[in-house]
Each structure stands twice: as C-alpha cells, then as structure tokens.
Design a protein around this motif. Structure first.
Motif, mmCIF file in Angstrom:
data_model
loop_
_atom_site.group_PDB
_atom_site.id
_atom_site.type_symbol
_atom_site.label_atom_id
_atom_site.label_comp_id
_atom_site.label_asym_id
_atom_site.label_seq_id
_atom_site.Cartn_x
_atom_site.Cartn_y
_atom_site.Cartn_z
ATOM 1 N N SER A 164 -4.283 2.216 -2.583
ATOM 2 C CA SER A 164 -3.417 3.344 -2.934
ATOM 3 C C SER A 164 -4.248 4.467 -3.546
ATOM 4 C CB SER A 164 -2.363 2.889 -3.945
ATOM 5 O OG SER A 164 -2.970 2.631 -5.203
ATOM 6 N N SER A 165 -3.648 5.627 -3.649
ATOM 7 C CA SER A 165 -4.318 6.764 -4.292
ATOM 8 C C SER A 165 -4.670 6.442 -5.733
ATOM 9 C CB SER A 165 -3.437 8.010 -4.226
ATOM 10 O OG SER A 165 -3.267 8.405 -2.888
ATOM 11 N N ARG A 217 -8.864 3.547 2.039
ATOM 12 C CA ARG A 217 -7.480 4.007 2.243
ATOM 13 C C ARG A 217 -6.895 3.335 3.492
ATOM 14 N NH1 ARG A 217 -5.963 8.236 -0.332
ATOM 15 N NH2 ARG A 217 -7.926 9.327 -0.145
ATOM 16 N N LEU A 248 -7.694 4.137 -5.760
ATOM 17 C CA LEU A 248 -8.895 4.899 -5.431
ATOM 18 C C LEU A 248 -9.322 5.775 -6.598
ATOM 19 C CD1 LEU A 248 -8.002 5.802 -1.752
ATOM 20 C CD2 LEU A 248 -9.743 4.153 -2.534
ATOM 21 N N ALA A 249 -8.354 6.355 -7.291
ATOM 22 C CA ALA A 249 -8.665 7.161 -8.482
ATOM 23 C C ALA A 249 -9.306 6.291 -9.564
ATOM 24 C CB ALA A 249 -7.408 7.854 -9.008
#
Length: 155
Positions: A143-144, A138, A147-148
């Motif tokens: 980005s989220s 991060r 990462l997901a």
C-alpha cells in the motif's frame, strides 16, 4: 504450489548457469537469512507472510534490477536474462505473500499496514535499507502507507 514450482525452476536456471561458468551451488558463501527467518516466524503464519515474502523476497525486487544492469555492463547477458525472468516472477510471489498477509491480518482482527510496520520494527532491527523498487512493490500489493513507511527506513 505455483510459487514453489517457480522457485525450483529458478534454482535450476541459476544452478545451470553456475555449471556453465564452472561452478556449482554451494561453492560461494551465502547468508542463511531465509532459514533464520523461518525459525523466527515458525509460530505465526501472519509473521511468516509479513517477513518472508514481503521482506526477504521483496529485497529481490529491490536489488535485482541493479544486478541485471551490472551483468549486462560486463557482457554477461545469459545471467542477466535469467535474472530478468526471476524478477518478473518474484513480483507475483511477493503479491501472493501480500494477499496471505492481508488474510492473516483479517483472521487476527489486526490492521495490516500498522502490523507490517510493527513487525518490521521488531524483527528487522533497522537492517532494511533502500533503495526500494517502489513500482515492483506496488505491483506486489504494498500500500501507499507501507511504501511511505519503507521510505522512513533510510536509503
């Protein structure tokens, strides 16, 4: 240029530590993944920025904390201290790759998150596994959503 300077210094630190232990660079088998990826991405800055700093260098963010713990557990603080320096500086290296990847995506008119996922699927062939250092990634510009997506690749 700053990243290259850091990498040269990292090599000197590691080479010096190997010498202290009675070894030299090249004494141990190593993979050539960086060279192979350089060949695969030779035709595209976008692919290079996605796959070299954001995959290969980012793996260092994932695995180095465990290496540091293991070295400290066996009393090798000198090697662990070197890896601490390298880990802290690699976050900035991966962040630079993230910035350039975003720039390349903008130039190509493609969306970064889906493009990164597609390049991972196409070029990593399921070989990228966790655990992932989410906090460091991060900090390095993931980005989220990215990462997901990494989280779906398995642990």
């Amino acid at each position: 240029v700053a990243v290259a300077d850091d990498e040269a210094r990292h090599f000197r630190m590691l080479s010096g530590r190997l010498a202290e232990l009675g070894y030299r660079y090249g004494d141990f088998d190593a993979h050539n993944g960086l060279w192979e990826m350089a060949v695969v991405t030779a035709d595209s800055c976008l692919k290079r920025m996605a796959l070299v700093p954001r995959v290969l260098e980012a793996r260092g963010l994932d695995v180095t904390p465990g290496m540091i713990r293991r070295l400290r557990a066996v009393g090798d603080s000198a090697s662990a201290d070197i890896l601490e320096v390298i880990l802290s500086e690699e976050v900035a290296h991966v962040a630079a790759g993230s910035r350039w990847f975003s720039w390349c995506c903008a130039q190509a008119g493609v969306e970064p998150e889906s493009t990164f996922a597609e390049l991972l699927n196409r070029h990593m062939h399921g070989s990228l596994r966790g655990p992932f250092n989410i906090e460091a990634r991060r900090d390095a510009g993931f980005s989220s959503a990215e990462l997901a997506h990494l989280g779906t690749l398995g642990a």
